[in-house]
Scaffold this active site. Structure first.
Site, PDB file in Angstrom:
ATOM      1  N   ASP A 194       0.816  -1.208   0.000  1.00 37.19           N
ATOM      2  CA  ASP A 194       0.000   0.000   0.000  1.00 37.19           C
ATOM      3  C   ASP A 194       0.856   1.267   0.000  1.00 37.19           C
ATOM      4  O   ASP A 194       0.363   2.343  -0.316  1.00 37.19           O
ATOM      5  CB  ASP A 194      -0.924  -0.014   1.226  1.00 37.19           C
ATOM      6  CG  ASP A 194      -1.988   1.065   1.154  1.00 37.19           C
ATOM      7  OD1 ASP A 194      -2.654   1.172   0.106  1.00 37.19           O
ATOM      8  OD2 ASP A 194      -2.150   1.812   2.133  1.00 37.19           O
ATOM      9  N   MET A 275      -8.093   5.620   2.809  1.00 39.79           N
ATOM     10  CA  MET A 275      -8.211   6.823   1.981  1.00 39.79           C
ATOM     11  C   MET A 275      -6.955   7.105   1.168  1.00 39.79           C
ATOM     12  O   MET A 275      -6.932   8.060   0.395  1.00 39.79           O
ATOM     13  CB  MET A 275      -8.506   8.024   2.882  1.00 39.79           C
ATOM     14  CG  MET A 275      -9.847   7.958   3.589  1.00 39.79           C
ATOM     15  SD  MET A 275     -11.239   7.948   2.437  1.00 39.79           S
ATOM     16  CE  MET A 275     -11.031   9.533   1.639  1.00 39.79           C
ATOM     17  N   ARG A 276      -5.898   6.282   1.344  1.00 39.73           N
ATOM     18  CA  ARG A 276      -4.666   6.571   0.612  1.00 39.73           C
ATOM     19  C   ARG A 276      -4.889   6.500  -0.890  1.00 39.73           C
ATOM     20  O   ARG A 276      -4.295   7.260  -1.663  1.00 39.73           O
ATOM     21  CB  ARG A 276      -3.559   5.607   1.045  1.00 39.73           C
ATOM     22  CG  ARG A 276      -2.218   5.926   0.398  1.00 39.73           C
ATOM     23  CD  ARG A 276      -1.079   5.093   0.945  1.00 39.73           C
ATOM     24  NE  ARG A 276      -0.671   5.553   2.264  1.00 39.73           N
ATOM     25  CZ  ARG A 276      -0.738   4.828   3.364  1.00 39.73           C
ATOM     26  NH1 ARG A 276      -1.210   3.602   3.310  1.00 39.73           N
ATOM     27  NH2 ARG A 276      -0.351   5.324   4.520  1.00 39.73           N
ATOM     28  N   ALA A 277      -5.737   5.584  -1.347  1.00 41.85           N
ATOM     29  CA  ALA A 277      -5.992   5.446  -2.786  1.00 41.85           C
ATOM     30  C   ALA A 277      -6.583   6.732  -3.360  1.00 41.85           C
ATOM     31  O   ALA A 277      -6.207   7.160  -4.464  1.00 41.85           O
ATOM     32  CB  ALA A 277      -6.926   4.270  -3.046  1.00 41.85           C
TER      33      ALA A 277
END
Length: 671
Positions: A194, A275-277
């Site tokens: 990730d 929420m990183r995406a």
């Protein structure tokens, strides 16, 4: 020093080139993970990128590459306030070897001087070298867990911390993380996966003309590296100028509410975690617009950003194939198209850069494939069908739903590669004692060191408050942690196991054990036996998803050559012991214990099993016998192996019937 292969001379790999260039434009995108088969120019393209990066200004003499405009206030070579002279140098690409030590990555502290003199004598590591540059890890999926943990910490905090018995050093470590890997050798930990902003899948071209051009350019480079580089210098300079222009334009790029809604809707539609995406997609879309020379993010930028940022974030387990359903992506973008019209009175020029008026491009060359890629076609009954086959062979049966298994481990204490299965003497873990260091000191045992030095203080003329420490006084902490093992599955695929419901349960159990092996950082291998012989379906590898694929396509039928299966497994272990002598093996035999193949099958199987016991190989037999009448043959086989037998029900971690936590007791080597 050899001339680097020019970035612009790399043939094909459009997605890879684009992902690397977007990170050069906006390092905040978060790096690139390059997945692909061997020999596809992954490393060549990554190493060539460094020549395109603009130079960086650094404080003169600073080993940590501090920015003269904003120096790190905690820099070990500081303070740099006010900053003095500065110099301009090329951006660095630092390579992290898979077998690097912890000190090589984060830096080394001179413990002897720290104890005796109170001096922080610190030698920077690779994280300091990579600050404001690129940190490249080839075969990143083979990186040891303790190095992965350090990378995660540095990537999350933008700083590296070195702690040694109360003495600490901190320095800035902000870098672009680029990794390459071959999925056949195993997958990455989800946490590190990730951390990569983008991912691309690369494969060798199947077009003869393009393959010819690749070979032609490679041979030309080998014959005259400098001349070949000079031939591409003009194009390299043009790309470098375009990167600089895109960087200057980047702050002016507008990401409207409509594009943000498309990004959020896409991430929600594909059920990505966290929420990183969303953040990575927004930064990537902005970089795409700047690279195209636009100040407005269009729907096509969002689409391309999704193809680069989402595939690796959709994996729910190591057996899921990365990729996106592009039809679903286009539907989501179409549903939320036009939102930006309410936010801005300016309509993008449909004939301008990027074209298409914000409509999704029909094909951007992004990663291909969905969740069903590579699966066998299903027949009318919903089961996979195998073309051809041998007489008596049944079509493969789908595995039952996997479950959480009990922990199976090797008895005793090993010294293998770090993992999470069996007890081992490692560099990381709980401290169990002290010893004299062999080579450089890495983990100081403070109490033992003081105890060794204390009796000699008067003879050494101690007069001040500090101890007089000699090299012979230093003691290394002896630690105990966990190691990864070689889990070799020996699976009975004969006719006695071929009842569809029964074989489905057996495959589900093996799949569950494979998931457990993935989580515990094991290598796995697969030997199957049926008919007249046994075969190595998968040589020992770190890729548990490859083992799962072989298991899914495993046909059944024929007699039961149990002895052949055990002998083949014994041969696999013999060869693997030569390759990796420190890695201990755990043999998991999945069978009902019947032996019907070859002359004197039962006696021959017993003799083959006793070879494992003689070698001290830890083993467990998963008893697949079912029905009201049970012969107990699997238990007898476990006794011959010197191991333990468990039923399918006892294999479950939540089963009250099973009492097996570890493979205990009857290993002659442990005795």
């Amino acid at each position: 020093m050899s001339t680097p292969f020019p970035f612009t001379a790399v043939v094909g790999q459009d997605d890879l080139r684009l992902a690397l260039l977007l990170n050069a434009v906006s390092p905040a995108v978060g790096g690139v993970l390059v997945r692909g088969e061997k020999g596809t120019a992954k490393s060549t393209a990554v190493r060539a990128l460094s020549a395109l990066l603009p130079a960086v200004d650094v404080v003169a003499g600073c080993r940590f590459s501090c920015d003269p405009a904003a120096p790190d206030p905690a820099c070990p070579d500081g303070p740099h306030n006010p900053p003095g002279a500065f110099e301009s140098r090329p951006a660095r690409m630092v390579e992290l070897p898979v077998g690097a030590s912890e000190d090589r990555l984060v830096g080394a502290l001179d413990i002897e001087r720290a104890l005796a003199e109170g001096v922080k004598a610190f030698e920077p590591g690779l994280l300091a070298d990579a600050h404001r540059g690129i940190l490249y890890v080839d075969e990143v999926n083979l990186l040891h867990d303790h190095l992965v943990d350090l990378l995660l910490d540095a990537a999350a905090m933008g700083a590296s911390y070195v702690e040694r018995e109360g003495v600490s050093v901190r320095h800035a470590a902000r870098f672009l993380l680029v990794g390459t890997m071959n999925p056949e050798e195993g997958e990455l930990r989800p946490q590190l996966l990730d951390r990569f902003g983008l991912t691309v899948e690369v494969a060798a071209s199947r077009e003869p003309d393009q393959r010819v051009e690749v070979v032609r350019r490679r041979l030309a480079y080998d014959d005259d590296p400098a001349g070949f580089a000079a031939r591409w210098a003009g194009e390299e300079a043009a790309v470098r100028q375009r990167i600089v222009a895109a960087r200057e334009l980047l702050p002016s790029v507008r990401l409207g509410d409509g594009a943000l809604r498309q990004i959020a809707a896409t991430c929600a539609a594909f059920e990505v975690d966290g929420m990183r995406a969303d953040i990575v997609m927004a930064r990537t879309a902005t970089a795409l617009a700047a690279w195209a020379g636009r100040t407005e993010v269009l729907a096509e930028d969002v689409r391309q950003a999704a193809l680069l940022a989402l595939p690796h974030r959709r994996r729910r387990n190591p057996f899921d194939a990365p990729g996106l359903d592009e039809d679903k992506l286009d539907q989501t973008l179409e549903e939320f198209s036009g939102e930006d019209e309410n936010d801005s009175g300016d309509d993008p020029d449909p004939d301008g850069p990027g074209g298409g008026g914000g409509q999704p491009a029909p094909d951007d060359g992004g990663p291909q494939g969905g969740d069903t890629a590579g699966r066998p076609e299903a027949g009318a009954d919903g089961e996979p069908q195998t073309p051809g086959g041998t007489p008596g062979e049944q079509a493969p049966v789908r595995a039952a739903e996997p479950f959480r298994t009990r922990v199976l481990s090797v008895p005793g204490i090993g010294e293998g590669a770090a993992g999470r299965r069996s007890r081992a003497r490692t560099e990381h873990g709980r401290t169990t004692g002290a010893r004299r260091p062999r080579g450089g000191l890495t983990k100081l045992h403070l109490a033992a060191t003081v105890q060794a030095a204390a009796p000699h203080q008067r003879a050494r003329g101690r007069s001040g408050p500090g101890l007089v420490i000699r090299r012979d006084d230093l003691r290394q902490a002896a630690r105990e942690g966990r190691e990864g093992n070689l889990v070799l599955f020996v699976v009975d695929a004969s006719g006695s196991m071929a009842a569809r419901q029964r074989m489905s349960a057996v495959k589900g159990a093996v799949l569950s054990l494979l998931l457990d092996a993935y989580q515990r950082r094991d290598k796995v291998g697969l030997v199957t036996f049926r008919g007249a012989a046994a075969e190595v379906a998968l040589p020992p590898t770190s890729s548990v998803d490859a083992a799962a694929a072989r298991l899914e396509s495993l046909p059944t039928g024929g007699r039961t050559p149990l002895a052949a299966g055990l002998l083949r497994a014994h041969d696999v272990l013999r060869v693997e012991r030569l390759r990796d002598p420190a890695r201990r093996a755990l043999v998991v035999v999945v069978t009902d214990g019947r032996a019907t193949g070859g002359p004197e099958p039962v006696a021959l199987a017993g003799r083959a099993a006793r070879l494992f016991a003689a070698d001290g190989v830890a083993s467990v037999v998963v008893d697949c016998e079912s029905g009201p009448v049970r012969l107990g043959l699997a238990g007898q086989l476990a006794g011959e192996l010197g191991g333990t037998a468990v039923t399918l029900d006892e294999l479950r971690a939540d089963s009250i019937a099973g009492l097996v936590k570890d493979v205990q007791g009857r290993s002659r080597r442990a005795a």
